[in-house]
Design a protein around this motif. Structure first.
Motif: not given
Length: 402
Positions: A315-341
């Protein structure tokens, strides 16, 4: 914040030194292999000389003569080529420590492969480097070492078995770096423990007025040829950490074996050509076939028992669903100020913290998290197969940011 920044600059400085030293070592090594191959015998050469070569460079002519064992008299000035090799290994090991040992949870360990503590992974790596050299050295000194072709074949199988074993201990990235470090260690140990000591024994014999043992030069030349044939594969492996299709594939260990064959084939072409013999054009056929096989194997899916590249969700997947995965699994490192120690800046400058940036890096997401499981490293954020399928479906539909 000062400490992470300094650590980042330390990593860059050591990497730069490693590249500079490696260029110097490879350059001098390739030059002398070329010189050795191009020497031609002629009447009138000094006693004990095996051949000569005339070269032109930088506006001048050079007359090079090689003695098969040693000249009759010790020259007053003698240039030793060793520090390039030593500096390459020392800086490379320092880089291994800075990047992989101090961040073992990120780059060396994959719990899905083997749940090792950080100290355990480092210990396995160090012991592997030591035992790897000892076994290789033993093979060269065994009766097998008298037959170069047979020795090459056994060494190929030996490295292939080690690669297979390390892919079942470390992450794919970590296994490749371990094999690169091991092969580089073998090459430098050849210089430090065999080539230079043998040359020193020859010099000592000359000074003492004794006849040097020809076996010393023969053993040194054998190890030098091993180094020459291993150089191109090592360079490939050491830069492969930027290309997950090589290290994160299900058949990564076999890809490593093919890299050995491809690199050795290309090197063999130039070694034979420098001898003035008919060019072995077949080596390029071997290299091309090997690279095609690598491409096919890399498409077989990510590493891990029974794992495959993520198929698009039904079935179709919206950008919001994909964005939620990326934000929750990737953005802690891939951000202007990474949160990962321990991650002071976003890796490779890739930021995935806004819709625009996620859409911009859709290709990277596909390569790193869908076609392979290179990201998150060691799956530290515990992304699920279903979430990878969401990303696959979003990318398959055109990766639209809406």
């Amino acid at each position: 914040m000062v400490e992470p920044v300094m650590w980042e600059w330390l990593s860059l400085g050591v990497r730069w030194l490693h590249v500079i030293a490696g260029i110097a070592w490879i350059g001098s090594s390739f030059y002398f292999v070329h010189l050795d191959s191009s020497l031609k015998p002629r009447p009138g050469l000094p006693e004990g000389a095996g051949g000569e070569a005339w070269q032109v460079h930088g506006g001048g002519f050079y007359h090079m003569v090689k003695y098969l064992v040693a000249p009759a008299r010790m020259p007053e000035d003698l240039t030793w080529f060793k520090w390039e090799a030593y500096t390459t290994w020392l800086s490379g090991f320092a880089l291994l420590v800075v990047v992989y040992y101090f961040s073992a949870e990120l780059y060396l360990i994959d719990p899905a492969v083997l749940a090792l503590p950080a100290w355990g992974a480092v210990l396995v790596s160090v012991v592997g480097l030591t035992l790897g050299w000892l076994v290789y050295d033993g093979l060269c000194k065994s009766p097998l070492g008298r037959n170069d072709a047979a020795l090459f074949g056994v060494l190929f199988l030996y490295l292939l078995v080690l690669a297979y074993g390390f892919t079942h201990v470390f992450s794919g990235r970590g296994a490749y770096m371990q094999m690169g470090a091991l092969t580089g260690t073998m090459m430098v140990a050849n210089v430090f423990l065999i080539i230079i000591p043998n040359q020193r024994k020859v010099v000592a014999d000359l000074i003492a007025g004794r006849q040097p043992d020809p076996a010393l030069g023969a053993a040194a030349k054998q190890r030098s040829m091993h180094n020459s044939y291993l150089t191109l594969p090592v360079v490939f492996v050491m830069i492969s950490n930027h290309y997950p299709l090589a290290f994160a594939s299900r058949w990564n260990w076999l890809i490593f074996g093919l890299v050995l064959v491809v690199g050795a084939a290309i090197r063999h072409f130039f070694i034979v050509r420098h001898k003035g013999l008919p060019s072995p054009w077949w080596t390029w056929g071997v290299a091309t076939a090997g690279m095609l096989a690598i491409v096919l194997l890399s498409a077989a899916g990510p590493a891990g028992a029974g794992s495959t590249a993520a198929a698009p969700a039904d079935g179709p997947v919206s950008f919001a669903e994909a964005e939620e995965v990326v934000i929750s699994r990737c953005s802690m490192c891939h951000a202007e100020e990474p949160a990962w120690e321990g991650v002071p800046v976003p890796p490779k400058g890739v930021m995935l913290d806004t819709p625009e940036r996620i859409r911009l890096h859709a290709r990277d997401i596909a390569l790193q998290a869908v076609m392979t499981h290179a990201m998150p490293p060691g799956n530290l954020t515990e992304i699920t197969p279903e979430e990878r399928q969401v990303l696959a479906a979003w990318i398959a539909s055109g990766a639209k940011a809406e």
